[in-house]
Design a protein around this motif. Structure first.
Motif, PDB file in Angstrom:
ATOM      1  N   LYS A 208       0.662  -1.205  -0.059  1.00  0.00           N
ATOM      2  CA  LYS A 208       0.032  -0.178  -0.059  1.00  0.00           C
ATOM      3  C   LYS A 208       0.711   1.230   0.081  1.00  0.00           C
ATOM      4  CE  LYS A 208      -3.934  -2.156   2.429  1.00  0.00           C
ATOM      5  NZ  LYS A 208      -4.730  -2.210   3.618  1.00  0.00           N
ATOM      6  N   GLN A 210       3.770   1.608  -1.367  1.00  0.00           N
ATOM      7  CA  GLN A 210       4.399   1.543  -2.617  1.00  0.00           C
ATOM      8  C   GLN A 210       3.222   2.089  -3.674  1.00  0.00           C
ATOM      9  OE1 GLN A 210       7.696   0.890  -3.233  1.00  0.00           O
ATOM     10  NE2 GLN A 210       7.654   0.772  -0.932  1.00  0.00           N
ATOM     11  N   ALA A 211       1.985   1.613  -3.604  1.00  0.00           N
ATOM     12  CA  ALA A 211       1.004   2.098  -4.318  1.00  0.00           C
ATOM     13  C   ALA A 211       0.505   3.438  -4.179  1.00  0.00           C
ATOM     14  CB  ALA A 211      -0.009   1.193  -3.986  1.00  0.00           C
ATOM     15  N   LYS A 212       0.626   3.779  -2.954  1.00  0.00           N
ATOM     16  CA  LYS A 212       0.156   5.445  -3.019  1.00  0.00           C
ATOM     17  C   LYS A 212       1.434   6.467  -3.518  1.00  0.00           C
ATOM     18  CE  LYS A 212      -1.785   8.805   0.170  1.00  0.00           C
ATOM     19  NZ  LYS A 212      -2.030   9.109   1.648  1.00  0.00           N
ATOM     20  N   PHE A 215       0.987   6.017  -7.318  1.00  0.00           N
ATOM     21  CA  PHE A 215      -0.389   6.544  -7.911  1.00  0.00           C
ATOM     22  C   PHE A 215      -0.353   8.025  -7.890  1.00  0.00           C
ATOM     23  CE2 PHE A 215      -3.185   2.795  -6.147  1.00  0.00           C
ATOM     24  CZ  PHE A 215      -2.382   1.995  -6.868  1.00  0.00           C
ATOM     25  N   LEU A 235      -6.540   5.477  -0.864  1.00  0.00           N
ATOM     26  CA  LEU A 235      -6.468   4.053  -1.149  1.00  0.00           C
ATOM     27  C   LEU A 235      -7.625   3.349  -1.058  1.00  0.00           C
ATOM     28  CD1 LEU A 235      -2.980   3.128  -0.202  1.00  0.00           C
ATOM     29  CD2 LEU A 235      -3.567   3.772  -2.544  1.00  0.00           C
ATOM     30  N   TRP A 255      -5.750   0.097  -4.271  1.00  0.00           N
ATOM     31  CA  TRP A 255      -4.258  -0.347  -3.885  1.00  0.00           C
ATOM     32  C   TRP A 255      -3.733  -1.772  -4.571  1.00  0.00           C
ATOM     33  CZ3 TRP A 255      -2.129  -4.733  -1.838  1.00  0.00           C
ATOM     34  CH2 TRP A 255      -2.926  -5.781  -0.969  1.00  0.00           C
ATOM     35  N   ARG A 256      -4.490  -2.626  -4.955  1.00  0.00           N
ATOM     36  CA  ARG A 256      -4.167  -3.965  -5.572  1.00  0.00           C
ATOM     37  C   ARG A 256      -3.905  -3.769  -7.071  1.00  0.00           C
ATOM     38  NH1 ARG A 256      -7.714  -5.536  -1.828  1.00  0.00           N
ATOM     39  NH2 ARG A 256      -7.217  -7.010  -0.303  1.00  0.00           N
ATOM     40  N   ILE A 258      -1.367  -2.179  -7.458  1.00  0.00           N
ATOM     41  CA  ILE A 258       0.270  -2.217  -7.734  1.00  0.00           C
ATOM     42  C   ILE A 258       0.665  -3.660  -8.061  1.00  0.00           C
ATOM     43  CG2 ILE A 258       0.386  -3.204  -5.239  1.00  0.00           C
ATOM     44  CD1 ILE A 258       2.386  -0.201  -6.774  1.00  0.00           C
ATOM     45  N   HIS A 259      -0.350  -4.697  -8.155  1.00  0.00           N
ATOM     46  CA  HIS A 259       0.115  -5.972  -8.723  1.00  0.00           C
ATOM     47  C   HIS A 259       0.427  -6.030 -10.155  1.00  0.00           C
ATOM     48  CE1 HIS A 259      -0.163  -7.997  -4.849  1.00  0.00           C
ATOM     49  NE2 HIS A 259      -1.594  -7.452  -4.867  1.00  0.00           N
ATOM     50  N   ILE A 265      -1.969   0.251 -14.757  1.00  0.00           N
ATOM     51  CA  ILE A 265      -2.136   1.531 -13.813  1.00  0.00           C
ATOM     52  C   ILE A 265      -2.480   2.667 -14.255  1.00  0.00           C
ATOM     53  CG2 ILE A 265      -1.059   2.674 -11.788  1.00  0.00           C
ATOM     54  CD1 ILE A 265       0.383  -0.094 -11.219  1.00  0.00           C
TER      55      ILE A 265
END
Length: 313
Positions: A208, A210-212, A215, A235, A255-256, A258-259, A265
């Motif tokens: 999460k 890394q995702a934020k 994004f 998120l 947040w998923r 990020i996979h 994305i």
């Protein structure tokens, strides 16, 4: 004070962008929308069915609530406060049939059954339909969760590739697998003897974070290109949508994501930012997306085929 409009990008996205139907304005989203073919065939018995999508003054439209959408949906029903967009087909059946599969709901009926009768049957079957759709999603989620063994050495999807889960127990002083390149590691720190659930939760905290960061970077990149301004990023862990946008500049992204590869994305980011200009899925909306992402259709298709299932925490 009027609540801000919100538009969402559902998990069950599918089909090519289509011209939205012209409908009569109503106060709240409700009822059903009918495909042109069926509307003509049943005009005499189905005139009173209101559409789910509703018009506002000018070209803006009220977004439909999130729900379940079949990739080739041609009808919509609001069932238990959930919008279900489903595929309706005529067949040689002797009765109305309902089938829930990987793409969503398919309803089949014989030629002699009117659309009004189909609508009534769908409404009557509403609780069963919503329950089955949710159960199907939960089964997919369980399969995905089981695919990752949240233990040291597990491979976790990250930006379209995999990183190795490296577990550090507090007090040990080093991360197992330190000979692996840092950009190929998902490091987590857990208490001694931590359970699989604790390892998973720690790994998701890292994902999460890394995702934020990613994004926000992508939003800052694309917003000026679209001439829009976003004000807040949250998120999401929603089970049926990749993202949503409100006209007050609030963007929510699952947040998923990020996979998935960065190309997918970016498609979701552009899709939600484009809603800050067009709160609908009209041709003008897709033109807006295409301004900065001419290949959005290919990215959209890849997103639909992504192996990552949305799961609730």
């Amino acid at each position: 004070m009027r609540a801000p409009l919100q538009f969402v990008l559902d998990f069950f996205t599918g089909g090519d962008p289509v011209q939205p139907k012209s409908v009569t304005p109503t106060a709240q989203p409700s009822g059903l929308s009918v495909s042109p073919t069926d509307r003509a065939a049943d005009r005499s018995t189905d005139r009173s069915s209101p559409a789910v999508e509703q018009g506002l003054p000018g070209d803006a439209q009220v977004p439909v609530p999130s729900g379940f959408t079949h990739p080739t949906a041609n009808r919509h029903a609001q069932l238990q406060d959930v919008v279900v967009s489903y595929r309706f087909e005529r067949s040689r059946r002797k009765s109305i049939g309902f089938m829930v599969g990987a793409d969503g709901l398919v309803v089949r009926a014989p030629n002699w059954v009117t659309l009004r009768e189909v609508d009534a049957a769908v409404q009557e079957k509403g609780p069963w339909i919503v329950a089955k759709l949710q159960q199907f999603k939960e089964r997919q989620t369980e399969q995905f969760q089981k695919a990752i063994e949240w233990r040291h050495g597990a491979e976790v999807p990250f930006l379209g590739r995999t990183v190795q889960l490296c577990v550090l127990e507090r007090g040990v002083g080093r991360v197992h697998g330190q000979d692996i390149a840092p950009d190929q590691i998902l490091p987590v720190t857990v208490p001694p003897g931590a359970s699989v659930t604790q390892v998973r939760d720690a790994a998701q905290v890292w994902l999460k974070k890394q995702a934020k960061a990613l994004f926000e970077q992508r939003l800052h990149h694309f917003a000026p290109l679209l001439g829009v301004r976003w004000l807040k990023l949250s998120l999401s862990s929603a089970s049926t949508r990749w993202g949503s946008a409100r006209n007050d500049g609030h963007i929510r992204l699952n947040w998923r994501l990020i996979h998935l590869p960065i190309s997918q994305i970016d498609y979701v980011v552009v899709h939600e930012l484009a809603h800050l200009r067009e709160m609908n899925h009209s041709p003008r909306f897709w033109e807006t997306v295409g301004e900065v992402m001419p290949d959005y259709a290919q990215r959209r298709k890849a997103l639909r085929q992504a192996p990552v299932d949305l799961a609730q925490d």
